[in-house]
Design an enzyme around this catalytic site. Structure first.
Site, mmCIF file in Angstrom:
data_model
loop_
_atom_site.group_PDB
_atom_site.id
_atom_site.type_symbol
_atom_site.label_atom_id
_atom_site.label_comp_id
_atom_site.label_asym_id
_atom_site.label_seq_id
_atom_site.Cartn_x
_atom_site.Cartn_y
_atom_site.Cartn_z
ATOM 1 C CG LEU A 19 -0.821 -0.444 2.772
ATOM 2 C CD1 LEU A 19 0.173 -1.461 2.228
ATOM 3 C CD2 LEU A 19 -0.305 0.145 4.077
ATOM 4 C CG ASP A 62 -4.214 -2.360 0.708
ATOM 5 O OD1 ASP A 62 -4.652 -1.430 0.019
ATOM 6 O OD2 ASP A 62 -3.484 -2.199 1.699
ATOM 7 C CD GLU A 67 -2.518 -6.903 -11.795
ATOM 8 O OE1 GLU A 67 -2.625 -7.183 -12.986
ATOM 9 O OE2 GLU A 67 -2.358 -5.744 -11.377
ATOM 10 C CG ASP A 68 -0.884 -5.930 -5.894
ATOM 11 O OD1 ASP A 68 -0.295 -5.770 -6.976
ATOM 12 O OD2 ASP A 68 -1.510 -5.016 -5.326
ATOM 13 N NE ARG A 87 -1.934 -5.699 -0.710
ATOM 14 C CZ ARG A 87 -2.136 -5.504 -2.011
ATOM 15 N NH1 ARG A 87 -1.432 -4.600 -2.658
ATOM 16 N NH2 ARG A 87 -3.041 -6.213 -2.665
ATOM 17 N NE ARG A 133 3.869 -1.517 -1.186
ATOM 18 C CZ ARG A 133 2.543 -1.487 -1.222
ATOM 19 N NH1 ARG A 133 1.881 -2.466 -1.805
ATOM 20 N NH2 ARG A 133 1.876 -0.492 -0.696
ATOM 21 C CG HIS A 163 2.298 -2.361 -7.851
ATOM 22 N ND1 HIS A 163 1.038 -2.256 -7.263
ATOM 23 C CD2 HIS A 163 3.048 -3.084 -6.978
ATOM 24 C CE1 HIS A 163 1.049 -2.896 -6.091
ATOM 25 N NE2 HIS A 163 2.255 -3.398 -5.898
ATOM 26 C CB CYS A 248 -5.142 -3.587 -8.789
ATOM 27 S SG CYS A 248 -4.384 -2.099 -9.210
#
Length: 258
Positions: A19, A62, A67-68, A87, A133, A163, A248
């Protein structure tokens, strides 16, 4: 002795389909990205971090941005609920990995959305970016999960980047650094140091004053070196095309006691 482990996840073969939200799409060289990822992981190991590979999620473009998917505070791992629906398949493998490491596992539930890239820990203060997000319900659930553990959760607006950690990170002394045009409200941070480059806003604290940084921020590296830090530069150009940064690509677990 607390361990230093870093969760990492090999890039998906579909990485180029990742993305992009705030930047123009550019062609991603997946082979080069894999080489850069390997060099990033090697930089962590060189500085005494044990890398723990999460099972790859090849169907999730992704997924390298591990980390997300999780926020870790003390021994609690809060599994995120990504704001980007594409995701959401990334979290299962990460949940297994943190459970194996002995974390106590909690979850963000619907209607909450939260991505780990929106969470910046500075000592016991946990800043959470409320932006594209991460929604208000996600912020509330983060607060409910972490405040009983002694965290002070501070929500900050994020509108100019993907972010919170795309805009700001923190130095070892707790000073928050950011590229000012991309930071919504620098005044929310007790100590804020503007840096000259967008990618200079992202540092991973390796310990002993060493900062893992993107090679694309030489002026910031020079500034931080003058302040007595030691930049360790890695080239992550292919991930930067997908709004990725050095933070990330791993989840740093500092305080886990086995």
């Amino acid at each position: 002795m607390p361990s230093q482990k870093a969760l990492i996840r090999r890039p998906s073969p579909r990485l180029a389909e990742g993305l992009v939200t705030h930047i123009e799409r550019e062609k991603v060289d997946v082979d080069l990205a894999v080489e850069q990822w390997e060099a990033y992981a090697e930089a962590l190991r060189t500085h005494d971090w044990e890398t723990v590979e999460v099972d790859p999620a090849d169907d999730c473009p992704d997924s390298v941005f591990v980390e997300d998917t999780v926020v870790v505070f003390r021994n609690v791992a809060l599994i995120s609920r990504p704001g980007a629906e594409s995701r959401r398949g990334e979290t299962a493998g990460v949940e297994e990995a943190v459970a194996r490491l002995g974390c106590s596992v909690n979850w963000i539930w619907e209607p909450g959305t939260l991505e780990g890239g929106d969470v910046l820990k500075v000592g016991d203060t946990v800043y959470v970016g409320r932006g594209g997000r991460t929604n208000a319900a996600g912020v509330q659930q983060l607060r409910a999960a972490l405040e009983p553990l002694g965290a002070r959760v501070v929500a900050v607006p994020v509108s100019k980047v993907l972010h919170l950690k795309s805009a700001v990170t923190a130095l070892p002394d707790g000073t928050v650094i950011g590229h000012e045009p991309l930071v919504d409200t620098p005044s929310l941070f007790p100590r804020f140091l503007p840096v000259p480059e967008e990618s200079g806003a992202h540092v991973v604290l390796l310990g002993d004053g060493k900062l893992l940084m993107a090679a694309s921020a030489p002026k910031t590296a020079e500034l931080l070196a003058r302040l007595g830090h030691e930049p360790v530069l890695v080239d992550i150009s292919e991930f930067e095309k997908l709004e990725g940064c050095v933070t990330c690509l791993s989840v740093r677990l500092r305080g886990l006691y086995a």
